[in-house]
Design a protein around this motif. Structure first.
Motif, PDB file in Angstrom:
ATOM      1  N   TYR A 143      -5.158   4.094  -3.783  1.00 14.10           N
ATOM      2  CA  TYR A 143      -4.257   4.476  -4.866  1.00 14.10           C
ATOM      3  C   TYR A 143      -2.818   4.065  -4.528  1.00 14.10           C
ATOM      4  CZ  TYR A 143      -1.727   7.335  -8.249  1.00 14.10           C
ATOM      5  OH  TYR A 143      -0.895   7.755  -9.248  1.00 14.10           O
ATOM      6  N   ALA A 144      -2.449   4.232  -3.253  1.00 13.98           N
ATOM      7  CA  ALA A 144      -1.086   3.912  -2.807  1.00 13.98           C
ATOM      8  C   ALA A 144      -0.942   2.454  -2.356  1.00 13.98           C
ATOM      9  CB  ALA A 144      -0.688   4.850  -1.670  1.00 13.98           C
ATOM     10  N   HIS A 145      -2.003   1.653  -2.529  1.00 16.09           N
ATOM     11  CA  HIS A 145      -2.008   0.231  -2.145  1.00 16.09           C
ATOM     12  C   HIS A 145      -1.727   0.032  -0.660  1.00 16.09           C
ATOM     13  CE1 HIS A 145      -2.223  -0.554  -6.401  1.00 16.09           C
ATOM     14  NE2 HIS A 145      -1.099   0.134  -6.591  1.00 16.09           N
ATOM     15  N   GLY A 146      -2.299   0.910   0.165  1.00 16.45           N
ATOM     16  CA  GLY A 146      -2.157   0.789   1.612  1.00 16.45           C
ATOM     17  C   GLY A 146      -3.346   0.072   2.216  1.00 16.45           C
ATOM     18  N   VAL A 147      -3.207  -0.324   3.478  1.00 19.23           N
ATOM     19  CA  VAL A 147      -4.320  -0.951   4.214  1.00 19.23           C
ATOM     20  C   VAL A 147      -4.801  -0.046   5.338  1.00 19.23           C
ATOM     21  CG1 VAL A 147      -3.688  -3.327   3.644  1.00 19.23           C
ATOM     22  CG2 VAL A 147      -2.714  -2.245   5.690  1.00 19.23           C
ATOM     23  N   GLY A 148      -4.135   1.095   5.502  1.00 15.02           N
ATOM     24  CA  GLY A 148      -4.534   2.078   6.500  1.00 15.02           C
ATOM     25  C   GLY A 148      -3.899   3.411   6.160  1.00 15.02           C
ATOM     26  N   LEU A 149      -4.573   4.481   6.570  1.00 14.41           N
ATOM     27  CA  LEU A 149      -4.033   5.816   6.326  1.00 14.41           C
ATOM     28  C   LEU A 149      -4.567   6.753   7.403  1.00 14.41           C
ATOM     29  CD1 LEU A 149      -2.336   7.529   4.278  1.00 14.41           C
ATOM     30  CD2 LEU A 149      -4.525   8.172   3.243  1.00 14.41           C
ATOM     31  N   ALA A 150      -3.648   7.460   8.060  1.00 19.95           N
ATOM     32  CA  ALA A 150      -4.027   8.411   9.108  1.00 19.95           C
ATOM     33  C   ALA A 150      -3.929   9.834   8.563  1.00 19.95           C
ATOM     34  CB  ALA A 150      -3.103   8.244  10.317  1.00 19.95           C
ATOM     35  N   ALA A 151      -4.792  10.713   9.081  1.00 18.38           N
ATOM     36  CA  ALA A 151      -4.843  12.091   8.593  1.00 18.38           C
ATOM     37  C   ALA A 151      -3.480  12.805   8.608  1.00 18.38           C
ATOM     38  CB  ALA A 151      -5.889  12.882   9.374  1.00 18.38           C
ATOM     39  N   VAL A 192      -8.407   5.819   8.417  1.00 19.21           N
ATOM     40  CA  VAL A 192      -9.228   4.836   7.716  1.00 19.21           C
ATOM     41  C   VAL A 192      -8.411   3.563   7.563  1.00 19.21           C
ATOM     42  CG1 VAL A 192     -10.577   6.580   6.472  1.00 19.21           C
ATOM     43  CG2 VAL A 192      -8.520   5.637   5.406  1.00 19.21           C
ATOM     44  N   ILE A 193      -9.102   2.430   7.562  1.00 19.48           N
ATOM     45  CA  ILE A 193      -8.419   1.147   7.321  1.00 19.48           C
ATOM     46  C   ILE A 193      -9.275   0.280   6.402  1.00 19.48           C
ATOM     47  CG2 ILE A 193      -7.357   1.180   9.638  1.00 19.48           C
ATOM     48  CD1 ILE A 193      -9.235  -1.368  10.179  1.00 19.48           C
ATOM     49  N   ASP A 194      -8.603  -0.633   5.713  1.00 21.36           N
ATOM     50  CA  ASP A 194      -9.261  -1.754   5.045  1.00 21.36           C
ATOM     51  C   ASP A 194      -8.276  -2.907   5.149  1.00 21.36           C
ATOM     52  OD1 ASP A 194     -10.479  -3.662   3.525  1.00 21.36           O
ATOM     53  OD2 ASP A 194     -10.871  -2.357   1.801  1.00 21.36           O
ATOM     54  N   SER A 195      -8.478  -3.752   6.153  1.00 17.07           N
ATOM     55  CA  SER A 195      -7.494  -4.803   6.467  1.00 17.07           C
ATOM     56  C   SER A 195      -7.656  -6.054   5.608  1.00 17.07           C
ATOM     57  CB  SER A 195      -7.594  -5.182   7.949  1.00 17.07           C
ATOM     58  OG  SER A 195      -8.873  -5.707   8.255  1.00 17.07           O
ATOM     59  N   GLU A 196      -8.641  -6.085   4.721  1.00 17.52           N
ATOM     60  CA  GLU A 196      -8.915  -7.274   3.902  1.00 17.52           C
ATOM     61  C   GLU A 196      -7.668  -7.833   3.199  1.00 17.52           C
ATOM     62  OE1 GLU A 196     -11.130 -10.349   2.625  1.00 17.52           O
ATOM     63  OE2 GLU A 196     -12.076  -8.714   3.720  1.00 17.52           O
ATOM     64  N   PRO A 197      -6.833  -6.987   2.552  1.00 21.66           N
ATOM     65  CA  PRO A 197      -5.663  -7.544   1.850  1.00 21.66           C
ATOM     66  C   PRO A 197      -4.639  -8.205   2.777  1.00 21.66           C
ATOM     67  CG  PRO A 197      -6.124  -5.302   1.100  1.00 21.66           C
ATOM     68  CD  PRO A 197      -6.961  -5.534   2.320  1.00 21.66           C
ATOM     69  N   GLY A 236      -6.054  -9.799  16.036  1.00 21.08           N
ATOM     70  CA  GLY A 236      -5.265 -10.244  14.896  1.00 21.08           C
ATOM     71  C   GLY A 236      -4.725  -9.112  14.044  1.00 21.08           C
ATOM     72  N   MET A 237      -4.738  -9.358  12.724  1.00 25.03           N
ATOM     73  CA  MET A 237      -4.152  -8.397  11.791  1.00 25.03           C
ATOM     74  C   MET A 237      -4.896  -7.068  11.783  1.00 25.03           C
ATOM     75  SD  MET A 237      -1.517  -8.085   9.966  1.00 25.03           S
ATOM     76  CE  MET A 237      -0.883  -9.698   9.559  1.00 25.03           C
ATOM     77  N   THR A 238      -6.223  -7.111  11.924  1.00 23.51           N
ATOM     78  CA  THR A 238      -6.991  -5.863  11.953  1.00 23.51           C
ATOM     79  C   THR A 238      -6.591  -5.019  13.159  1.00 23.51           C
ATOM     80  OG1 THR A 238      -8.848  -6.809  10.728  1.00 23.51           O
ATOM     81  CG2 THR A 238      -9.307  -4.864  12.074  1.00 23.51           C
ATOM     82  N   ALA A 239      -6.406  -5.661  14.311  1.00 20.44           N
ATOM     83  CA  ALA A 239      -5.961  -4.935  15.509  1.00 20.44           C
ATOM     84  C   ALA A 239      -4.601  -4.290  15.260  1.00 20.44           C
ATOM     85  CB  ALA A 239      -5.890  -5.874  16.709  1.00 20.44           C
ATOM     86  N   ARG A 240      -3.725  -4.999  14.574  1.00 23.11           N
ATOM     87  CA  ARG A 240      -2.389  -4.461  14.270  1.00 23.11           C
ATOM     88  C   ARG A 240      -2.487  -3.221  13.379  1.00 23.11           C
ATOM     89  NH1 ARG A 240       2.898  -5.676  14.266  1.00 23.11           N
ATOM     90  NH2 ARG A 240       2.501  -7.618  15.372  1.00 23.11           N
ATOM     91  N   VAL A 241      -3.303  -3.311  12.331  1.00 26.55           N
ATOM     92  CA  VAL A 241      -3.458  -2.167  11.419  1.00 26.55           C
ATOM     93  C   VAL A 241      -3.996  -0.959  12.193  1.00 26.55           C
ATOM     94  CG1 VAL A 241      -4.669  -1.295   9.376  1.00 26.55           C
ATOM     95  CG2 VAL A 241      -3.775  -3.634   9.383  1.00 26.55           C
ATOM     96  N   ILE A 242      -4.986  -1.203  13.063  1.00 24.76           N
ATOM     97  CA  ILE A 242      -5.566  -0.117  13.865  1.00 24.76           C
ATOM     98  C   ILE A 242      -4.508   0.489  14.791  1.00 24.76           C
ATOM     99  CG2 ILE A 242      -7.221   0.433  15.707  1.00 24.76           C
ATOM    100  CD1 ILE A 242      -9.096  -1.688  14.384  1.00 24.76           C
ATOM    101  N   GLN A 243      -3.726  -0.370  15.457  1.00 26.94           N
ATOM    102  CA  GLN A 243      -2.691   0.131  16.372  1.00 26.94           C
ATOM    103  C   GLN A 243      -1.658   0.986  15.624  1.00 26.94           C
ATOM    104  OE1 GLN A 243      -1.479  -3.017  19.588  1.00 26.94           O
ATOM    105  NE2 GLN A 243      -2.561  -4.110  17.986  1.00 26.94           N
ATOM    106  N   HIS A 244      -1.284   0.536  14.421  1.00 27.40           N
ATOM    107  CA  HIS A 244      -0.311   1.277  13.613  1.00 27.40           C
ATOM    108  C   HIS A 244      -0.856   2.670  13.268  1.00 27.40           C
ATOM    109  CE1 HIS A 244       2.816   1.485  10.286  1.00 27.40           C
ATOM    110  NE2 HIS A 244       1.966   2.429   9.916  1.00 27.40           N
ATOM    111  N   GLU A 245      -2.127   2.718  12.825  1.00 32.07           N
ATOM    112  CA  GLU A 245      -2.716   4.010  12.442  1.00 32.07           C
ATOM    113  C   GLU A 245      -2.979   4.889  13.666  1.00 32.07           C
ATOM    114  OE1 GLU A 245      -2.492   4.768   9.415  1.00 32.07           O
ATOM    115  OE2 GLU A 245      -2.077   2.718   8.773  1.00 32.07           O
ATOM    116  N   TYR A 246      -3.399   4.273  14.754  1.00 33.19           N
ATOM    117  CA  TYR A 246      -3.631   5.026  15.996  1.00 33.19           C
ATOM    118  C   TYR A 246      -2.332   5.691  16.454  1.00 33.19           C
ATOM    119  CZ  TYR A 246      -5.247   6.129  20.724  1.00 33.19           C
ATOM    120  OH  TYR A 246      -5.589   6.789  21.890  1.00 33.19           O
ATOM    121  N   ASP A 247      -1.226   4.961  16.330  1.00 31.15           N
ATOM    122  CA  ASP A 247       0.076   5.523  16.694  1.00 31.15           C
ATOM    123  C   ASP A 247       0.345   6.820  15.923  1.00 31.15           C
ATOM    124  OD1 ASP A 247       0.741   3.639  18.580  1.00 31.15           O
ATOM    125  OD2 ASP A 247       2.174   2.551  17.321  1.00 31.15           O
ATOM    126  N   HIS A 248      -0.039   6.853  14.646  1.00 31.69           N
ATOM    127  CA  HIS A 248       0.163   8.065  13.840  1.00 31.69           C
ATOM    128  C   HIS A 248      -0.507   9.277  14.498  1.00 31.69           C
ATOM    129  CE1 HIS A 248       2.356   7.048  10.234  1.00 31.69           C
ATOM    130  NE2 HIS A 248       1.600   5.986  10.002  1.00 31.69           N
TER     131      HIS A 248
END
Length: 199
Positions: free
Chosen positions: A42-50, A61-66, A143-155
């Motif tokens: 809904y918020a057009h994100g590629v990752g969201l942490a609790a 959760v992530i969806d790095s496709e975009p 790559g980009m998926t690792a980056r998205v995961i690292q960003h959300e893990y940081d949260h």
């Protein structure tokens, strides 16, 4: 259910999230995961942490496709080796290793709308996590998926991408961050501000 996104300035974003116990009701967990995907899309994100939805639990959760480039930006030709996007839930994740050369990318965050800054992260990660069925996995992402995961893990560790930029850059965006924390934002999704409830 679409959750409001917790804005910069809320203490939940700076706290280390707690593990989800194994006796946590499975149906409730699956509903939280579904609601988080719905909120992220809904918020057009590629990752969201609790913590970004006010829940201080170790889940994202992530969806790095975009984020994956499939064409050469200059020629428009398909790229020969295209990284595959990943849609995945990570429960009680543990970062095992971060390796490879650090590379920069202009990151943003749903909790900090309108702010983007260059953040350097490792190319490859090895992470241990449970999926939505509480099955344990240990996987490598790059790559980009690792980056998205690292960003959300940081949260989950109480770390925001703005914590990873230089002191000089932090000074430049200080005013913006203060305005966000007070509810002065332009976001096309509902947000929750510390001490102010939802908007």
């Amino acid at each position: 259910m679409i959750y409001p996104i917790v804005a910069f300035g809320d203490p939940v974003l700076k706290a280390r999230a707690k593990d989800i116990p194994h006796d946590f009701p499975a149906d409730e967990l699956k509903q939280i995961v579904q609601d988080m995907y719905d909120t992220m899309y809904y918020a057009h994100g590629v990752g969201l942490a609790a913590p970004q939805v006010g829940k201080s639990i170790r889940l994202f959760v992530i969806d790095s496709e975009p984020m994956i480039d499939t064409e050469d930006e200059e020629t428009g030709e398909p790229l020969p080796e295209v990284e595959q996007g990943v849609k995945q839930v990570f429960i009680n994740p543990q970062m095992v290793s971060e390796t490879g050369e650090e590379w920069g990318f202009q990151e943003g965050c749903l909790s900090i709308p309108g702010v983007r800054e260059m953040v350097y992260r490792h190319e490859t990660i090895l992470i241990r996590y449970e999926d939505e069925n509480r099955q344990l996995h240990e996987k490598t992402f790059s790559g980009m998926t690792a980056r998205v995961i690292q960003h959300e893990y940081d949260h989950l560790e109480g770390v925001l991408f703005t914590d990873k930029i230089s002191g000089f850059k932090k000074q430049l965006i200080k005013g913006k961050l203060t305005r966000i924390s007070k509810g002065d934002v332009n976001a096309d999704y509902r947000m929750r501000f510390a001490g102010q409830g939802r908007r």
